[in-house]
Design a protein around this motif. Structure first.
Motif, short mmCIF file in Angstrom:
data_model
loop_
_atom_site.label_atom_id
_atom_site.label_comp_id
_atom_site.label_asym_id
_atom_site.label_seq_id
_atom_site.Cartn_x
_atom_site.Cartn_y
_atom_site.Cartn_z
N ARG A 59 21.79 18.28 33.61
CA ARG A 59 23.16 17.87 33.92
C ARG A 59 23.31 17.46 35.37
O ARG A 59 23.86 18.19 36.18
N ARG A 62 28.98 15.30 38.62
CA ARG A 62 30.11 15.93 39.31
C ARG A 62 30.79 17.01 38.50
O ARG A 62 31.49 17.83 39.04
N ASP A 63 30.65 17.01 37.19
CA ASP A 63 31.37 17.97 36.36
C ASP A 63 30.64 19.30 36.24
O ASP A 63 30.95 20.10 35.37
N PRO A 65 30.63 22.26 37.97
CA PRO A 65 31.37 23.53 37.97
C PRO A 65 32.10 23.79 36.65
O PRO A 65 32.09 24.92 36.15
N GLN A 66 32.70 22.76 36.07
CA GLN A 66 33.40 22.93 34.80
C GLN A 66 32.40 23.25 33.68
O GLN A 66 32.67 24.09 32.83
N TYR A 67 31.27 22.57 33.71
CA TYR A 67 30.26 22.82 32.67
C TYR A 67 29.71 24.23 32.78
O TYR A 67 29.55 24.93 31.77
N ALA A 69 31.18 26.86 34.00
CA ALA A 69 32.23 27.78 33.54
C ALA A 69 32.29 27.81 32.02
O ALA A 69 32.40 28.88 31.41
N PHE A 70 32.19 26.64 31.39
CA PHE A 70 32.21 26.54 29.93
C PHE A 70 31.05 27.31 29.30
O PHE A 70 31.23 28.09 28.36
N GLU A 73 31.40 31.08 29.77
CA GLU A 73 32.40 31.64 28.86
C GLU A 73 31.81 31.89 27.48
O GLU A 73 32.26 32.78 26.75
#
Length: 172
Positions: A59, A62-63, A65-67, A69-70, A73
């Motif tokens: 990966r 830029r995404d 941090p969101q990835y 976190a996902f 979770e």
């Protein structure tokens, strides 16, 4: 006195991520748990032998941090990253899924991301080196050209292997 950490040096290619995951899992069964990862270097911490499922994802972007976190979770532990490759682990429990991707398309997308980076970076690098060859003395340019040819060969092998991996996933 027993060492608490060790470093192992290994080379895995992008299409060998399943072998790398299996090796990391075998290290955990021996009581060595991945603590950090760097280019060709894995740092393991000593602990109780345990069944961990290790999974890798590619990966760049830029995404991130969101990835992260996902994925966290969903119960995965983020271990580290190197060159766009992310390392995750999850305690392996019977009856629970131990895959980051539950569908084939997600796995295929991972290899396509690797292909995309290769298709963008390698030709540019090759062109830059070729353009600069005539600026260097022959004693330096000749070995550099040989290395460039070897790199191009590895690049072609990587493309073929990754495309083969994608086709294998499509047919399974």
């Amino acid at each position: 006195m027993q060492r608490h950490t060790i470093r192992k040096h290994r080379l895995f290619w992008a299409w060998q991520d399943d072998r790398e995951e299996a090796w990391l899992e075998s290290m955990s069964r021996e009581g060595w748990h991945l603590q950090d990862v760097c280019f060709l270097t894995y740092t393991f911490a000593r602990g109780e032998p345990q069944e961990w499922a290790y999974r890798l994802d590619f990966r760049p972007g830029r995404d991130l941090p969101q990835y992260l976190a996902f994925v966290q979770e969903a119960g995965w532990h983020y271990v580290g990253s190197v060159a766009g490759w992310l390392y995750f682990r999850l305690p392996a429990r019977s009856g629970q899924p131990t895959e980051l991707y539950t569908d084939t398309e997600g796995k295929i997308a991972k290899y396509r991301r690797v292909l995309g980076v290769l298709l963008l970076t390698c030709p540019v690098y090759g062109l830059v080196v070729l353009r600069r060859l005539n600026h260097w003395p022959p004693w330096y340019a000749t070995p550099l050209f040989v290395l460039l040819v070897a790199a191009v060969c590895l690049y072609v092998v990587a493309l073929v292997k990754l495309i083969g991996r994608i086709n294998q996933l499509k047919h399974n």
